[in-house]
Design an enzyme around this catalytic site. Sequence first.
Site, PDB file in Angstrom:
ATOM      1  N   GLU A  36      11.437  25.566  11.881  1.00 55.24           N
ATOM      2  CA  GLU A  36      11.790  26.732  11.074  1.00 55.24           C
ATOM      3  C   GLU A  36      12.827  26.328  10.033  1.00 55.24           C
ATOM      4  O   GLU A  36      13.857  25.740  10.372  1.00 55.24           O
ATOM      5  CB  GLU A  36      12.339  27.835  11.995  1.00 55.24           C
ATOM      6  CG  GLU A  36      11.269  28.384  12.936  1.00 55.24           C
ATOM      7  CD  GLU A  36      11.837  28.997  14.205  1.00 55.24           C
ATOM      8  OE1 GLU A  36      13.065  29.242  14.285  1.00 55.24           O
ATOM      9  OE2 GLU A  36      11.045  29.217  15.149  1.00 55.24           O
ATOM     10  N   GLU A  67       7.878  29.422  18.073  1.00 58.60           N
ATOM     11  CA  GLU A  67       8.130  28.145  18.750  1.00 58.60           C
ATOM     12  C   GLU A  67       6.904  27.618  19.493  1.00 58.60           C
ATOM     13  O   GLU A  67       6.684  26.408  19.552  1.00 58.60           O
ATOM     14  CB  GLU A  67       9.321  28.273  19.713  1.00 58.60           C
ATOM     15  CG  GLU A  67      10.687  28.257  19.035  1.00 58.60           C
ATOM     16  CD  GLU A  67      11.048  29.561  18.355  1.00 58.60           C
ATOM     17  OE1 GLU A  67      10.344  30.561  18.580  1.00 58.60           O
ATOM     18  OE2 GLU A  67      12.033  29.600  17.596  1.00 58.60           O
ATOM     19  N   ILE A  94      14.196  27.265  22.524  1.00 56.01           N
ATOM     20  CA  ILE A  94      13.139  26.437  23.112  1.00 56.01           C
ATOM     21  C   ILE A  94      12.383  27.200  24.196  1.00 56.01           C
ATOM     22  O   ILE A  94      11.222  26.925  24.470  1.00 56.01           O
ATOM     23  CB  ILE A  94      13.743  25.116  23.670  1.00 56.01           C
ATOM     24  CG1 ILE A  94      12.673  24.028  23.777  1.00 56.01           C
ATOM     25  CG2 ILE A  94      14.449  25.347  24.988  1.00 56.01           C
ATOM     26  CD1 ILE A  94      13.238  22.634  24.050  1.00 56.01           C
ATOM     27  N   HIS A 136      23.336  31.053  21.522  1.00 53.86           N
ATOM     28  CA  HIS A 136      23.596  29.916  20.642  1.00 53.86           C
ATOM     29  C   HIS A 136      24.592  28.966  21.299  1.00 53.86           C
ATOM     30  O   HIS A 136      25.384  28.316  20.619  1.00 53.86           O
ATOM     31  CB  HIS A 136      24.150  30.372  19.286  1.00 53.86           C
ATOM     32  CG  HIS A 136      23.149  31.085  18.429  1.00 53.86           C
ATOM     33  ND1 HIS A 136      22.716  32.350  18.715  1.00 53.86           N
ATOM     34  CD2 HIS A 136      22.501  30.722  17.296  1.00 53.86           C
ATOM     35  CE1 HIS A 136      21.850  32.745  17.789  1.00 53.86           C
ATOM     36  NE2 HIS A 136      21.687  31.774  16.918  1.00 53.86           N
TER      37      HIS A 136
END
Lengths: 336, 378
Positions: A36, A67, A94, A136
Amino acid sequence: MSAAAEAAVKKNYLTGLKEAMYEEMERNPDLICLGEDIGLLGGAFGVTDGLMDKYGKERVIDMPIAEAAIIGAGVGMALNGKTVMCEMQFIDFISCGFDQIVNMAATFHYRSAGEVSIPMVIRGPAGGYGGGALYHSQMNEAWFCNSPGLKVVCPSNPIDAKGLLTAALRDPNPVVFYEIKELYRNRKMEQELETGDDCIIPLGVARIAEVGSDITIVTYGNPVHFSLKAAEKLKAQGYSAEVIDLRSLVPLDEDTILESLSKTNRLLVVNEAPMTCGFAGEVMARMGRKGFELLDAPPARVTRTDTPVPWAKPLESTVLPSVDDIVNSALELIRY
Amino acid sequence: MAKTADPDKAAQKTAPSQTSTGLPREALSPEDYHELLMQLYLARYFDVRLIKEKKRGRLRGTLYSSHNQEAILVGALYALKSTDWISPIHRDMPAFFLKDIKAGWDNPDRLGMSIEEVCSQVWGRVDSPGRARDNWSHIGSRANKIIHSTSMLAGTIPVAAGVVYADRLDGGDAVVVTFNGEGSTSQGVFHEAVNFAAVHKLPVITIVENNHWAFGTPVELECPTPDVADRAKGYGIPGFIADGQDVLDVYDKVSMAIDHARSGKGPSIVECKTFRAYGHGDHDDDRAAKYRPDDEVAKGRSRDPIGVMKNQMIESGMLAKKDAMAHPAEGKGAGEVTDHDFPEKVVKYLSAGVDFALKSPVPDAEEALKWVFAEDED
């Protein structure tokens, strides 16, 4: 600039990754990159900055936010003769491609009885300490260590970032590659980098980051640096800690750990991921068996608490491993 | 791109016409028609023979019957070139040996699996292309351009897209045909993959075998539109609808999809309307008889693809009624049919595969630990 003059310049972790990408794109015309925002933008963090301009949008593909398609299409390209790099914008994402990794990519060689191998690197920024909160900040490497057929790698410095990524991009197997985003632009740990074959760090070879004799601290990623700081603090108290940077978890360099234990007789394992079924537990289990006779104290671990990673600073600091956590656990073991 | 709104209407006009319809089938010769009929017999015989072998206790694992859906495999594969790729799933077991079989049933150079290899897989023997490491349809062959599937439905569509992306980059003109059930079109990865293929105009033909039942769930609870092909609208790609009982209609629609793909216009969806004859797997036969209404099953099985093809051939004068009656396999269930209901060529061909498989050894136990990782090539 000549290669020699360039090598003399100290470079950061992100530059190490970037150089590996550029050098392998140049060396291997079959290398395709998918991710991306990796083309026009050059990647959210800039690892693939300029790569599309140089190698074209057919080899550097700006993918939809998908993904499973990124990884699945990558598997298909690998099945048809290509080498593939898939970037996860954050390694947390992921999970959206999980099935394609653990059931499609990881098992292809096995279920095809060796007819097909999948040369593929799935890489992305990982780890906490930056206020990234739940989605994150993750270190989710244990999921993939528990999926046979995947190699799992995590560099802690610029030389390893470049050397391990180069090795991973030349490996015939799928490799999940954890980059420590907090280290990407860390100027204090900039290093001189080699080029091409000379930069390669083979997968499965650990590094002794600090030599010591009283305790062995086994770790990888960002906690390597916390462990080195802990070793300094321990030194001030008269203790000598050996710090082993695993660099790759699968394959695991058991010999280097065992050799160290034969000297220190104490094992502390540090990982940033949660405790339960984390990789530290795997190291302890293997050493508890193979190194039992070498140990003078029960092995211990320092990990994230079994919680998500929260956002506000005091909350985040509570759950992630700290230098003091490592020092305290090490002292407990040394004084056992 | 036009689509056939009513599959029953399509069924009525399948006989080769004297005036040109512009349909791809016009390029087929009478020999092609006979070959297609023979392949329908072969697919059906494979299915009923395996059901019999399982009942005799000579087979382990689950059978996913393709009974009543054979026209989709035969018609679609007949439209392909040798060098095209396919991606079959569990109900498509005959696809592995039907791929490129038009290059000669015994041609060792054809780009498909031999009947011996496929039977060895069914029996879990070492001569299976995957050396019996995963079961049933989870085999593939890079050499024969067949993608290895997993149990995760729609999971091979992104892989298929990647395969042809790489092929196009290398200057090839291969297309890939993926076979899917209607149930798998609800998967997120279906959307991700078809969307990616559409963005890049990749030659990916997504066949949806709409047999109305995803295991125990009817299509109304899987898809909100009357036709699954309507999903194509969201990607700006053609959504063809074929009568899945009619091998010629499947051949036509898949040929159109392939032309579209090979000319660089990109992917499409081909929905083939059909009906699952038995349970999801043979473990489900008894329960399927309860969760599916009898009249629905009777209607769904009323147009046997072998009979549909025979009728078209009789109408067009390619097959004498007497010859059509010589091998009356159509309309018969696995328990009712015998070897006499099939042409001798078909029985002999498959029997050789079964005999081979039964003599093929099971893998050595140590093989279980092999091929987890590929060795470094350097």
